[in-house]
Design a protein around this motif. Structure first.
Motif, short mmCIF file in Angstrom:
data_model
loop_
_atom_site.label_atom_id
_atom_site.label_comp_id
_atom_site.label_asym_id
_atom_site.label_seq_id
_atom_site.Cartn_x
_atom_site.Cartn_y
_atom_site.Cartn_z
N ASP A 173 14.03 81.01 33.13
CA ASP A 173 14.19 81.06 34.58
C ASP A 173 13.35 82.16 35.21
O ASP A 173 13.13 82.16 36.43
CB ASP A 173 15.66 81.19 35.02
CG ASP A 173 16.64 81.63 33.97
OD1 ASP A 173 16.34 81.50 32.78
OD2 ASP A 173 17.72 82.11 34.34
N SER A 237 19.88 72.87 32.04
CA SER A 237 19.31 72.18 33.19
C SER A 237 18.75 73.15 34.22
O SER A 237 17.60 73.02 34.66
CB SER A 237 20.37 71.27 33.84
OG SER A 237 19.83 70.62 34.98
N ARG A 238 19.56 74.13 34.65
CA ARG A 238 19.07 75.02 35.70
C ARG A 238 17.84 75.79 35.24
O ARG A 238 16.89 75.96 36.00
CB ARG A 238 20.16 75.99 36.17
CG ARG A 238 19.63 76.91 37.28
CD ARG A 238 20.73 77.52 38.11
NE ARG A 238 21.36 78.66 37.48
CZ ARG A 238 22.67 78.86 37.43
NH1 ARG A 238 23.49 77.97 37.95
NH2 ARG A 238 23.18 79.94 36.85
N TRP A 242 14.31 75.60 37.19
CA TRP A 242 13.62 76.74 37.77
C TRP A 242 12.20 76.87 37.23
O TRP A 242 11.31 77.35 37.92
CB TRP A 242 14.44 78.01 37.55
CG TRP A 242 15.68 78.02 38.39
CD1 TRP A 242 16.51 76.97 38.65
CD2 TRP A 242 16.21 79.13 39.11
NE1 TRP A 242 17.53 77.37 39.46
CE2 TRP A 242 17.38 78.69 39.76
CE3 TRP A 242 15.84 80.46 39.24
CZ2 TRP A 242 18.15 79.52 40.55
CZ3 TRP A 242 16.62 81.29 40.02
CH2 TRP A 242 17.76 80.83 40.67
N GLU A 299 25.53 68.54 38.72
CA GLU A 299 25.24 69.97 38.93
C GLU A 299 24.03 70.07 39.85
O GLU A 299 23.03 69.39 39.64
CB GLU A 299 24.97 70.65 37.60
CG GLU A 299 25.08 72.17 37.62
CD GLU A 299 23.91 72.86 38.28
OE1 GLU A 299 24.16 73.75 39.13
OE2 GLU A 299 22.74 72.53 37.97
N SER A 301 22.23 73.04 41.16
CA SER A 301 21.20 74.08 41.18
C SER A 301 20.01 73.70 40.31
O SER A 301 18.86 74.06 40.62
CB SER A 301 21.76 75.44 40.75
OG SER A 301 22.18 75.44 39.40
N GLY A 302 20.25 72.96 39.22
CA GLY A 302 19.14 72.40 38.46
C GLY A 302 18.58 71.16 39.14
O GLY A 302 17.37 71.01 39.32
N VAL A 348 27.52 73.70 42.43
CA VAL A 348 26.48 74.64 42.00
C VAL A 348 27.03 75.44 40.83
O VAL A 348 28.03 76.16 40.98
CB VAL A 348 26.06 75.59 43.14
CG1 VAL A 348 24.93 76.50 42.67
CG2 VAL A 348 25.64 74.81 44.38
N GLN A 349 26.37 75.37 39.69
CA GLN A 349 26.85 76.14 38.54
C GLN A 349 26.79 77.63 38.86
O GLN A 349 25.80 78.12 39.42
CB GLN A 349 26.02 75.85 37.28
CG GLN A 349 26.59 76.52 36.05
CD GLN A 349 25.69 76.41 34.82
OE1 GLN A 349 24.99 75.42 34.65
NE2 GLN A 349 25.71 77.43 33.98
N GLY A 367 21.53 77.55 44.93
CA GLY A 367 21.66 76.10 45.05
C GLY A 367 21.26 75.61 46.43
O GLY A 367 20.61 74.57 46.58
#
Length: 389
Positions: A173, A237-238, A242, A299, A301-302, A348-349, A367
């Motif tokens: 990230d 995922s997130r 990113w 989810e 944010s990803g 959003v995680q 997110g």
């Protein structure tokens, strides 16, 4: 280097998603796919407006969830500016200038964590506002930091130990936190050495964390041999969202004839194809990319950064609209389904460094940033034009 226009009016039509970039018109296929699903420029704008207003009102009325220069907000600000550029609304520029930039004298944090990429993510906003106001003070400290980064050796291995993250881009990230502000600095100053720094450090991280068979990034060195419950490699995922967000923000600021641009484009296309293949039936990407069953809830944010990055590629002619527009519009519909009636984005995680559970009531500023960046690109795909307030 490309130069950003000087006047506020022109900036309002170019920031936050490249609304008037070299690829001026959206693909007919991409536009018609969105219209078929009921998405029009006006409907997209209204959703962005509701969400941006909710977020700004939340900060004003309830205070900052995190410090104003924190990485969380560093990911929010590009989304707010994406909305402002479409809306022609200077409110968001003035707010960020006064409540973040001026308040902290446009500084990156000092001390031991100064070279921690999280702490200069806010430099993306500094560069964007420098492009509006042309005040050298806005990028002076970011430039000083970049000059120091160039002078440092960067020979340390990226093994996840000894607080390596304070010195190197040792987690995936970080590729959204560190490279974009430096690439934007290269753009607004015309100094290629900052882009050369991005190029060098990006590929160092990629050599360590990128899995060329899966076309995905491990979160950090401690994940290289971790497995999910189903036996698959663990790809967050997130974190990968990113990476893709960072990829397109670097490409947006990279000259067309930069020596290694084709390498960047290949990486982007390889990841885009893999990510598109992993989209879930609900339109999102769950917290674990290769074990969605263990994290069955959507989810955002990803997913928001995937939606943004794929739409950006269509708008800039790097992805085939026929293949990718259905993926993007399905993702947008899923993101919209996660909005609360008042404009708050759910699912959003929470802050973390690995796949985790998430619910409708979970929200976070990063997110929202991803949602608004997605909206900016989709507004353009739908044929929308910048508005005048």
């Amino acid at each position: 280097m490309l130069k950003r226009p000087i006047t506020l009016l022109l900036i309002l039509t170019t920031l936050g998603g490249g609304l008037l970039s070299s690829c001026q018109t959206s693909s007919r296929i991409a536009r018609s796919t969105g219209i078929a699903q009921g998405f029009t420029p006006d409907s997209i704008f209204r959703l962005m407006q509701k969400t941006a207003r909710w977020q700004l009102d939340s900060i004003r009325n309830k205070g900052w969830r995190h410090p104003a220069r924190d990485w969380t907000n560093g990911a929010l600000y590009p989304g707010l500016l994406a909305y402002a550029s479409i809306a022609g609304d200077s409110t968001y520029y003035h707010f960020l200038k006064e409540e973040v930039g001026d308040k902290y004298d446009w500084k990156i944090v000092d001390g031991r964590a100064r070279y921690f990429a999280d702490n200069y993510c806010v430099g993306q906003m500094y560069c964007d506002l420098y492009a509006v106001y042309r005040d050298p003070a806005m990028i002076a400290d970011l430039k000083l930091l970049a000059d120091t980064l160039i002078a440092r050796p960067h020979t340390e291995p990226l093994d996840w130990k000894n607080s390596v993250q304070l010195r190197e881009w040792a987690w995936c990230d970080a590729l959204f936190m560190g490279p974009p502000p430096l690439a934007m600095l290269a753009n607004v100053t015309g100094e290629r050495r900052y882009m050369d720094l991005v190029d060098s450090l990006w590929w160092k991280t990629t050599a360590y964390l990128y899995d060329p068979a899966e076309h995905l990034y491990f979160r950090d060195g401690s994940f290289l041999h971790k497995k999910e419950k189903n036996g698959q490699k663990m790809f967050w995922s997130r974190g990968n969202g990113w990476v893709m967000g960072g990829l397109v923000r670097v490409l947006e600021n990279m000259p067309e004839h930069y020596p290694t641009r084709s390498r960047w484009v290949k990486l982007y296309r390889d990841m885009a194809a893999r990510i598109a293949s992993l989209q879930q039936p609900d339109g999102t990407w769950h917290a674990s990319l290769l074990d969605p069953a263990s994290y069955p809830v959507k989810e955002t944010s990803g997913s928001g950064f995937y939606c943004y990055a794929l739409a950006w590629g269509i708008n800039h002619g790097l992805l085939d609209a026929k293949a990718y527009a259905p993926v993007v519009w399905k993702a947008w519909a899923a993101l919209v389904s996660c909005l609360h009636p008042d404009g708050m984005l759910g699912y959003v995680q929470r802050i973390g460094g690995a796949p985790d559970q998430v619910s409708y009531d979970n929200t976070e500023v990063y997110g929202v940033g991803a949602f608004l960046l997605s909206g900016g690109e989709l507004y353009r795909m739908a044929g929308g034009e910048p508005r005048k307030k």
